[in-house]
Design an enzyme around this catalytic site. Structure first.
Site, PDB file in Angstrom:
ATOM      1  N   GLU A  89      -1.950  -9.025   3.735  1.00  0.00           N
ATOM      2  CA  GLU A  89      -2.231  -9.497   5.099  1.00  0.00           C
ATOM      3  C   GLU A  89      -3.718  -9.440   5.447  1.00  0.00           C
ATOM      4  O   GLU A  89      -4.144  -9.982   6.458  1.00  0.00           O
ATOM      5  CB  GLU A  89      -1.397  -8.717   6.128  1.00  0.00           C
ATOM      6  N   CYS A 143       0.837  -1.193   0.000  1.00  0.00           N
ATOM      7  CA  CYS A 143       0.000   0.000   0.000  1.00  0.00           C
ATOM      8  C   CYS A 143       0.884   1.259   0.000  1.00  0.00           C
ATOM      9  O   CYS A 143       1.552   1.537  -0.985  1.00  0.00           O
ATOM     10  CB  CYS A 143      -0.994  -0.035   1.166  1.00  0.00           C
ATOM     11  N   HIS A 185      -3.613  -5.023   0.328  1.00  0.00           N
ATOM     12  CA  HIS A 185      -3.029  -5.537   1.574  1.00  0.00           C
ATOM     13  C   HIS A 185      -3.061  -7.059   1.568  1.00  0.00           C
ATOM     14  O   HIS A 185      -4.105  -7.649   1.874  1.00  0.00           O
ATOM     15  CB  HIS A 185      -3.815  -5.011   2.783  1.00  0.00           C
TER      16      HIS A 185
END
Length: 197
Positions: free
Chosen positions: A178, A74, A176
């Site tokens: 994650e 990001c 993202h």
């Protein structure tokens, strides 16, 4: 050990936990010596370009000398660019030639937030096992404009923008990993495997 660089942004816990889930040993740090000794480095996301680049510039000689795989997420990907127009015009790290700009009002709601699909534009080891059309999670108002030669995936949000970039040892994702479920974990596992080589 993978160093997650702490330059005063959020999201450090979720990226470190996700990397640990796929078998990585991680250290969240701003210590130049630890970063220098890492076998891989992550520039995490969520934060303002100006304050992040100011902190990175304090250890610029160390990060410029890194030859290990570096993953930008990001904001981390945006820091790779030549410059950003977020809150003014600021010089980036210039690892991937490009400019970070705000989505135009014509795209509709900004920030671009939520799940969207990847369109893989070229083969890249970091995307092994990931297919075009798979969903990943985004939260951003700015995106990187760069040459197609550096783009490994695009995403459509009123305009086609680069959602993944790669140049030499620099890999960046606007989304993202994650927060992107199994697809995101696969990408992080690929990064860990690249680091281990």
């Amino acid at each position: 050990m993978i160093a997650i660089v702490n330059y005063g942004v959020g999201n450090l816990k979720s990226i470190s936990k996700a990397l640990e889930t796929v078998g990585a040993k991680v250290s969240v740090t701003s210590d130049p010596e630890k970063i220098k000794c890492a076998s891989g480095v992550v520039f995490p996301g969520v934060g303002a370009f100006k304050s992040a680049i100011e902190k990175l510039n304090l250890i610029r000689d160390v990060i410029d000398s890194l030859e290990v795989p570096i993953l930008g997420i990001c904001l981390g990907m945006q820091l790779f660019a030549t410059e950003s127009t977020e809150g003014g015009v600021y010089r980036g790290l210039d690892y991937i030639p490009g400019r970070v700009v705000r989505f135009p009002p014509s795209v509709g709601k900004v920030p671009h937030m939520g799940w969207n699909t990847l369109k893989i534009t070229r083969e890249a080891e970091i995307l092994d096992g990931v297919e075009s059309g798979e969903f990943v999670y985004f939260v951003h108002s700015y995106y990187m404009q760069t040459d197609d030669e550096f783009v490994i995936s695009k995403t459509d949000y009123g305009i086609d923008f680069p959602s993944g970039v790669e140049r030499e040892n620099y890999i960046g994702f606007q989304f993202h990993p994650e927060k992107s479920g199994k697809v995101g974990l696969r990408i992080l596992e690929n990064f860990v495997n690249i680091v281990k080589r």
